[in-house]
Design an enzyme around this catalytic site. Sequence first.
Site, PDB file in Angstrom:
ATOM      1  N   TYR A   1      28.113 150.648   9.412  1.00 48.11           N
ATOM      2  CA  TYR A   1      27.684 150.037  10.671  1.00 48.11           C
ATOM      3  C   TYR A   1      28.871 150.003  11.655  1.00 48.11           C
ATOM      4  O   TYR A   1      30.008 149.702  11.250  1.00 48.11           O
ATOM      5  CB  TYR A   1      27.186 148.621  10.374  1.00 48.11           C
TER       6      TYR A   1
ATOM      7  N   ASP B   1      26.744 146.003   1.849  1.00 41.84           N
ATOM      8  CA  ASP B   1      25.920 145.567   2.977  1.00 41.84           C
ATOM      9  C   ASP B   1      24.492 146.041   2.673  1.00 41.84           C
ATOM     10  O   ASP B   1      24.204 147.235   2.688  1.00 41.84           O
ATOM     11  CB  ASP B   1      26.471 146.199   4.262  1.00 41.84           C
TER      12      ASP B   1
ATOM     13  N   ARG C   1      29.063 122.648  11.243  1.00 45.21           N
ATOM     14  CA  ARG C   1      29.824 123.897  11.032  1.00 45.21           C
ATOM     15  C   ARG C   1      29.998 124.165   9.538  1.00 45.21           C
ATOM     16  O   ARG C   1      30.124 125.304   9.105  1.00 45.21           O
ATOM     17  CB  ARG C   1      31.193 123.838  11.733  1.00 45.21           C
TER      18      ARG C   1
ATOM     19  N   LYS D   1      18.082 141.540  11.292  1.00 43.50           N
ATOM     20  CA  LYS D   1      17.197 142.699  11.139  1.00 43.50           C
ATOM     21  C   LYS D   1      15.956 142.281  10.354  1.00 43.50           C
ATOM     22  O   LYS D   1      15.253 141.385  10.791  1.00 43.50           O
ATOM     23  CB  LYS D   1      17.977 143.856  10.484  1.00 43.50           C
TER      24      LYS D   1
HETATM   25  C1  LIG Z   1      23.274 144.785  12.551  1.00 41.11           C
HETATM   26  C2  LIG Z   1      24.104 145.085  11.379  1.00 41.11           C
HETATM   27  C3  LIG Z   1      25.280 144.372  11.107  1.00 41.11           C
HETATM   28  C4  LIG Z   1      25.813 143.304  12.036  1.00 41.11           C
HETATM   29  O1  LIG Z   1      24.948 142.222  12.091  1.00 41.11           O
HETATM   30  P1  LIG Z   1      24.830 141.226  13.372  1.00 41.11           P
HETATM   31  O2  LIG Z   1      23.795 140.261  12.913  1.00 41.11           O
HETATM   32  O3  LIG Z   1      24.396 142.063  14.519  1.00 41.11           O
HETATM   33  O4  LIG Z   1      26.175 140.619  13.579  1.00 41.11           O
HETATM   34  C5  LIG Z   1      25.981 144.674   9.944  1.00 41.11           C
HETATM   35  N1  LIG Z   1      25.565 145.646   9.099  1.00 41.11           N
HETATM   36  C6  LIG Z   1      24.453 146.365   9.343  1.00 41.11           C
HETATM   37  C7  LIG Z   1      24.041 147.415   8.378  1.00 41.11           C
HETATM   38  C8  LIG Z   1      23.690 146.111  10.484  1.00 41.11           C
HETATM   39  O5  LIG Z   1      22.609 146.841  10.711  1.00 41.11           O
END
Ligand SMILES: *Cc1c(COP(=O)(O)O)cnc(C)c1O
Length: 406
Positions: free
Chosen positions: A125, A197, A72, A222
């Site tokens: 998001y 982000d 962890r 992604k």
């Molecule tokens: C998918 C996404 C998230 C969240 O990520 P997870 O891996 O699904 O928890 C946060 N910000 C953006 C821009 C995203 O596309």
Amino acid sequence: MTAPDPPVPAPRKRFEPLPEWVGPSTRAVHSGRRDDLNAGAVAFPIYETSTYRYPAEYSEARHQGDVHLYTRLDNPTQEVAAELLRSLEGAEAARVFGSGMGAMSATLLTFLSPGDEVVALEDLYGGTLDLLRGLLPRFGVQVRFVSNAEASRPEDCVSPRTRVVLLESPTNPLLRVHDLRRWAEVATRTGALTVVDNTVATPLNQSPLACGIDVVVHSASKALGGHSDLIAGAVAGKAEHLARIERTHSVLGSPLDPFAAFLLTRGMKTLALRVERQSENGRRVFAAVRGHPKVRAAHYPGADDAASEAIARKQMRGRSGLVAFELAGGAEAARRFLHGLRLVEVASSFGGVESLVSVPSETSHRGLTPAEAESRGIRPGLVRLSCGIEESDDIVRDVTSALDGA
Ligand SMILES: *Cc1c(COP(=O)(O)O)cnc(C)c1O
């Protein structure tokens, strides 16, 4: 049961430094090389273990950063993935998480206390919006949402009470760009921490830290992973910030499983090739749909107006594999369009090798009220297309013939 010790920030001396002059494709392939414990394996192995034998002189060894305690908190396979991302973002330190939301929640909870204000784009998001609207206010954090129009004047949005500024650029799904350097300058003057982000842009197309941003957050589910086969997150930034985020991470508990960390490293090695092809495919699809008679409006980073083109040119290398467009015939036409596709799959993620399409008003943004959705331009006829790495001609042909029949 008592929890293991909180992690001591360990000196990151495990990785062979790369020459200063190497570019991003080279970094993606060669960063994360470590010879301390992998028997010379070129592909770094999966340390699928929950715990580690440690030397009796634990405190001394840990202080030197060469023991692991509990997965962890730390794991060699996670560290290799984090090192690749650190190198690609040009950061002092990085850490991987079990999901993008795990990374985002640990970051925000690290820097916010009751009475603090967060300034955030309203165009974020969906999961991040839920965190800001549903969870943080219960802990006395005030959230000030700014519209895209307001966000072009950061000096009017940030006050001395602002502790954190949270941005995405390009935004999802409308792919608006925001001037990261300007936001960083304004926030630094008032002492606010800036968080970006960078999931949509990827470290290949944009380097927020080089624009003066403090902390970069990713959903590695992604483009970083890139094969639609894992859920992961990451944070990169200054060592002092990452040390604090690591302490939050250890108590919130969203570690990345070592097997997923291995897949993430494997994916990131081809990030440059994939993102280049996806961005080229995105550019070609945008050019094909923007003048199509069935399309009311098409969105692509920098394409809104001259000001956004200037921002995109200044802070982005490539643009995006994402394209959004609104069908003139609304929700019914969008549904006919989805039915007409033969290659592109209908699914709600992006950044993978396969082209995917989704309807944001029904998926990522279904939490918005109809009025909020309308005011943000996320109408029922809007589709978001994530271009994969297929031949450009094939995607363009699939999309335009499905549009013809919509
Ligand atoms: C998918 C996404 C998230 C969240 O990520 P997870 O891996 O699904 O928890 C946060 N910000 C953006 C821009 C995203 O596309």
